[in-house]
Design a protein around this motif. Structure first.
Motif, PDB file in Angstrom:
ATOM      1  N   LEU A 345      -3.484 -16.061   0.419  1.00 19.73           N
ATOM      2  CA  LEU A 345      -2.890 -15.320  -0.693  1.00 19.73           C
ATOM      3  C   LEU A 345      -2.577 -13.885  -0.304  1.00 19.73           C
ATOM      4  N   ASN A 346      -3.149 -13.424   0.808  1.00 18.14           N
ATOM      5  CA  ASN A 346      -2.781 -12.153   1.437  1.00 18.14           C
ATOM      6  C   ASN A 346      -3.176 -10.902   0.655  1.00 18.14           C
ATOM      7  N   TYR A 347      -3.966 -11.034  -0.406  1.00 19.06           N
ATOM      8  CA  TYR A 347      -4.437  -9.832  -1.114  1.00 19.06           C
ATOM      9  C   TYR A 347      -5.423  -9.089  -0.224  1.00 19.06           C
ATOM     10  N   ARG A 348      -5.299  -7.773  -0.201  1.00 12.48           N
ATOM     11  CA  ARG A 348      -6.078  -6.942   0.713  1.00 12.48           C
ATOM     12  C   ARG A 348      -7.150  -6.147  -0.037  1.00 12.48           C
ATOM     13  N   VAL A 349      -7.819  -5.266   0.700  1.00 14.88           N
ATOM     14  CA  VAL A 349      -8.825  -4.372   0.128  1.00 14.88           C
ATOM     15  C   VAL A 349      -8.187  -2.999  -0.051  1.00 14.88           C
ATOM     16  N   LEU A 369     -15.660  -5.920  -2.564  1.00 17.73           N
ATOM     17  CA  LEU A 369     -15.026  -6.852  -3.487  1.00 17.73           C
ATOM     18  C   LEU A 369     -14.585  -6.175  -4.780  1.00 17.73           C
ATOM     19  N   GLU A 370     -15.210  -5.055  -5.110  1.00 19.28           N
ATOM     20  CA  GLU A 370     -14.739  -4.286  -6.267  1.00 19.28           C
ATOM     21  C   GLU A 370     -13.356  -3.692  -6.004  1.00 19.28           C
ATOM     22  N   LYS A 371     -13.028  -3.520  -4.728  1.00 20.53           N
ATOM     23  CA  LYS A 371     -11.729  -2.984  -4.335  1.00 20.53           C
ATOM     24  C   LYS A 371     -10.774  -4.086  -3.859  1.00 20.53           C
ATOM     25  N   ASP A 372     -11.195  -5.317  -3.995  1.00 25.73           N
ATOM     26  CA  ASP A 372     -10.334  -6.435  -3.599  1.00 25.73           C
ATOM     27  C   ASP A 372      -9.160  -6.521  -4.564  1.00 25.73           C
ATOM     28  N   GLN A 373      -7.953  -6.551  -4.030  1.00 21.84           N
ATOM     29  CA  GLN A 373      -6.753  -6.526  -4.867  1.00 21.84           C
ATOM     30  C   GLN A 373      -6.657  -7.736  -5.792  1.00 21.84           C
ATOM     31  N   ASN A 375      -9.102  -9.480  -7.110  1.00 21.26           N
ATOM     32  CA  ASN A 375     -10.029  -9.277  -8.224  1.00 21.26           C
ATOM     33  C   ASN A 375      -9.480  -8.253  -9.214  1.00 21.26           C
ATOM     34  N   ILE A 376      -8.921  -7.180  -8.685  1.00 16.86           N
ATOM     35  CA  ILE A 376      -8.383  -6.126  -9.553  1.00 16.86           C
ATOM     36  C   ILE A 376      -7.215  -6.657 -10.388  1.00 16.86           C
ATOM     37  N   GLU A 377      -6.301  -7.363  -9.748  1.00 18.42           N
ATOM     38  CA  GLU A 377      -5.113  -7.870 -10.443  1.00 18.42           C
ATOM     39  C   GLU A 377      -5.473  -8.948 -11.459  1.00 18.42           C
ATOM     40  N   ARG A 378      -6.435  -9.796 -11.131  1.00 16.46           N
ATOM     41  CA  ARG A 378      -6.854 -10.834 -12.079  1.00 16.46           C
ATOM     42  C   ARG A 378      -7.551 -10.221 -13.297  1.00 16.46           C
ATOM     43  N   GLU A 379      -8.421  -9.259 -13.060  1.00 23.96           N
ATOM     44  CA  GLU A 379      -9.122  -8.631 -14.179  1.00 23.96           C
ATOM     45  C   GLU A 379      -8.158  -7.878 -15.089  1.00 23.96           C
ATOM     46  N   ALA A 380      -7.082  -7.370 -14.521  1.00 20.37           N
ATOM     47  CA  ALA A 380      -6.082  -6.664 -15.322  1.00 20.37           C
ATOM     48  C   ALA A 380      -5.134  -7.634 -16.026  1.00 20.37           C
ATOM     49  N   GLY A 381      -5.262  -8.916 -15.749  1.00 21.19           N
ATOM     50  CA  GLY A 381      -4.415  -9.912 -16.392  1.00 21.19           C
ATOM     51  C   GLY A 381      -3.004  -9.978 -15.851  1.00 21.19           C
ATOM     52  N   ARG A 382      -2.796  -9.493 -14.625  1.00 20.15           N
ATOM     53  CA  ARG A 382      -1.449  -9.466 -14.063  1.00 20.15           C
ATOM     54  C   ARG A 382      -1.126 -10.680 -13.190  1.00 20.15           C
ATOM     55  N   VAL A 383      -2.114 -11.486 -12.882  1.00 16.38           N
ATOM     56  CA  VAL A 383      -1.870 -12.641 -12.016  1.00 16.38           C
ATOM     57  C   VAL A 383      -2.978 -13.673 -12.235  1.00 16.38           C
ATOM     58  N   PHE A 384      -2.643 -14.948 -12.009  1.00 18.29           N
ATOM     59  CA  PHE A 384      -3.589 -16.064 -12.081  1.00 18.29           C
ATOM     60  C   PHE A 384      -4.357 -16.092 -13.405  1.00 18.29           C
ATOM     61  N   THR A 420      -6.799  -3.719   8.225  1.00 17.19           N
ATOM     62  CA  THR A 420      -8.057  -3.576   7.507  1.00 17.19           C
ATOM     63  C   THR A 420      -8.608  -4.957   7.164  1.00 17.19           C
ATOM     64  N   PRO A 421      -9.861  -5.249   7.499  1.00 16.39           N
ATOM     65  CA  PRO A 421     -10.436  -6.558   7.156  1.00 16.39           C
ATOM     66  C   PRO A 421     -10.309  -6.847   5.662  1.00 16.39           C
ATOM     67  N   ALA A 422     -10.020  -8.099   5.326  1.00 10.33           N
ATOM     68  CA  ALA A 422      -9.789  -8.462   3.921  1.00 10.33           C
ATOM     69  C   ALA A 422     -10.050  -9.943   3.709  1.00 10.33           C
ATOM     70  N   TRP A 423     -10.263 -10.309   2.430  1.00  7.67           N
ATOM     71  CA  TRP A 423     -10.427 -11.716   2.034  1.00  7.67           C
ATOM     72  C   TRP A 423      -9.049 -12.280   1.667  1.00  7.67           C
ATOM     73  N   CYS A 424      -8.254 -12.559   2.676  1.00  9.71           N
ATOM     74  CA  CYS A 424      -6.897 -13.069   2.424  1.00  9.71           C
ATOM     75  C   CYS A 424      -6.911 -14.528   1.992  1.00  9.71           C
ATOM     76  N   ASP A 425      -7.873 -15.285   2.451  1.00  9.92           N
ATOM     77  CA  ASP A 425      -7.874 -16.742   2.291  1.00  9.92           C
ATOM     78  C   ASP A 425      -8.780 -17.118   1.118  1.00  9.92           C
ATOM     79  N   ARG A 426      -8.183 -17.720   0.090  1.00  5.15           N
ATOM     80  CA  ARG A 426      -8.907 -17.913  -1.162  1.00  5.15           C
ATOM     81  C   ARG A 426      -8.654 -19.302  -1.755  1.00  5.15           C
TER      82      ARG A 426
END
Length: 495
Positions: A345-349, A369-373, A375-384, A420-426
């Motif tokens: 999904l390619n979302y970065r930190v 993970l608090e800075k994971d994009q 997580n931020i976008e989902r909590e804001a209701g902008r995706v998924f 920058t290391p990131a959790w791209c694969d979800r």
């Protein structure tokens, strides 16, 4: 003249009335069994960006696929199974790596007692060559003469024992005169009816009425296989395959595929998704494998959000049943009962490389993970919206140096090439009746990504065979004709 008054009898008088003597009320005392009952199945889902690297012949996937736990269904998504070169994107995609992945997966799931068909030793003295020569007339034997077999040919070979997979499993009245007439005709079909050029194809409503014993046997002894390839599809570097236990295959139907390109110019197929829709018993599933927009600049996450929105909007599964009143097959992703979405999904930190490294050295993943994009976008209701993700208890999966356990920034001095290391694969899911049992990453060094795996327990609605109408009940529902569930003239044999 005044009308005679209506005489109303009491309940006790009605009970004693000879008009209802002999009526057996015992049939109404017990409640009817529910039409469906819930069964639990396990689904193993995995995503892996292999960075354009083709696996070697001896790669053992048994640990990666958790074969010992014996899930019921495998959903395996890959990204970059081929390099994303202009030739692969604009000219013709290379499907040889896909064929190799299919073989390795089949070997892991079914543990065959023979050498890989990709063995470099294919001389006259080799075991494989001798077997091929003994059965040189076998349609699939030609696969063994080449180190780079066709993806489609190998897919057909691995799907050989999926011959009872249904195109449509909507209710059909098997007792009508027309249905019985058609069934008699089907029983007279020759063995070669299921040819590759058939418009109906191997995966059709026809299979619903033919037993396994009547199907043509496979030269590759599929009876020895524990898992069958339900379907596979490649779109440039994205590759999705779904496997199921052999005994589940007759209960799988409504199999369809849809692809959406979101790459260069927003339409080329180097990025985007493959979505597969199917039903297991009475429950619909959608499996989505995607590779979203890359980049770690500020604002790049909005491109990924746009990719997801377009995929949800543009994915359209073809209709199967002629009669919309009987069509149970969802046409959109979100219309399915259970959805599993996986991929790079390619979302970065949303931190600098230096800040991220500090938290990584302390194994402080919670702060990262608090800075994971995502997580931020989902909590804001902008995706998924409406999707869930399990708790992440593993290190970032991207980006590693070649054949190393070190992140690339530790070995590369150039800031331009550093990532920058990131959790791209979800892996995410949506729908009731889904419980995630595990969410882990693998440790293969094949590429600059680490694979991510999840196991789900899913509830599936199954028709209650004991729910028959008792004497005294009637059903005024419309009787379905055989034609109502005949598929359109397109083949689901291969995608």
């Amino acid at each position: 003249m005044e009308a005679a008054p209506i005489m109303r009898k009491s309940f006790s008088e009605r009970q004693a009335s000879p008009g209802i003597e002999g009526l057996n009320l015992s049939a109404f005392e017990e409640p009817m069994a529910p039409e469906t009952e819930l069964q639990d199945f396990q689904i193993f889902a995995a995503t892996w960006n292999v960075g354009g690297k083709t696996p070697n012949n001896c790669l053992n996937l048994e640990d990666f696929l958790q074969v010992e736990d014996s899930p019921d269904i495998y959903v395996l998504g890959f990204q970059e199974i081929v390099p994303l070169s202009a030739g692969n994107v604009l000219v013709i995609e290379d499907n040889e790596p896909a064929a190799k992945w299919l073989t390795l997966i089949s070997q892991a799931l079914n543990k065959p007692q023979h050498d890989s068909i990709f063995s470099s030793d294919l001389g006259p003295g080799s075991k494989i060559s001798n077997n091929v020569l003994k059965d040189s007339k076998s349609p699939s034997s030609t696969l063994h003469f080449f180190q780079k077999p066709s993806h489609k040919a190998l897919s057909r070979n691995l799907r050989a024992d999926s011959s009872v997979l249904k195109s449509c499993n909507c209710p059909v009245d098997l007792h009508s005169r027309e249905s019985r007439r058609r069934l008699r005709k089907l029983s007279d079909l020759p063995n070669n009816f299921y040819s590759e050029s058939s418009h109906i194809g191997r995966y059709s409503i026809v299979d619903e009425f033919l037993s396994t014993a009547e199907m043509p046997s496979s030269p590759t002894s599929p009876s020895q296989m524990s898992y069958c390839l339900v379907a596979s599809k490649q779109m440039v570097g994205i590759f999705l395959s779904v496997w199921a236990r052999k005994e589940l295959v007759p209960h799988i139907g409504h199999l369809r595929v849809s692809t959406v390109g979101r790459g260069i110019m927003g339409c080329l197929r180097n990025k985007g998704c493959i979505a597969m829709s199917m039903s297991l018993h009475q429950t619909s599933f959608c499996f989505v494998c995607s590779h979203l927009a890359s980049g770690e600049k500020e604002g790049d996450e909005l491109k990924r959000n746009a990719d997801v929105a377009e995929i949800l909007k543009s994915t359209q599964f073809p209709k199967i049943c002629k009669n919309p009143a009987t069509n149970r097959a969802p046409e959109r992703i979100v219309d399915h009962d259970r959805i599993i979405w996986l991929g790079d999904l390619n979302y970065r930190v949303a931190l600098s490389y230096e800040e991220t490294r500090v938290f990584l050295e302390d194994n402080d993943w919670d702060t990262l993970l608090e800075k994971d994009q995502l997580n931020i976008e989902r909590e804001a209701g902008r995706v998924f919206s409406g999707f869930n993700e399990g708790q992440i208890l593993f290190a970032p999966t991207y980006k590693y140096s070649h054949n190393s356990d070190s992140y690339e920034g530790e070995t590369i001095k150039s800031k331009k090439k550093r990532r920058t290391p990131a959790w791209c694969d979800r892996i995410l899911w949506r729908g009731d009746g889904i419980d995630q049992l595990s969410y882990i990453r693998g440790e293969s060094r094949l590429s600059d990504h680490r694979p991510v795996c999840a196991v789900f327990s899913v509830e599936v609605e199954e028709s209650n065979k004991n729910n028959s109408f008792r004497k005294g009940y009637s059903c005024a529902g419309r009787r379905l004709d055989f034609e109502d569930c005949m598929p359109k003239r397109h083949s689901l044999y291969e995608f």
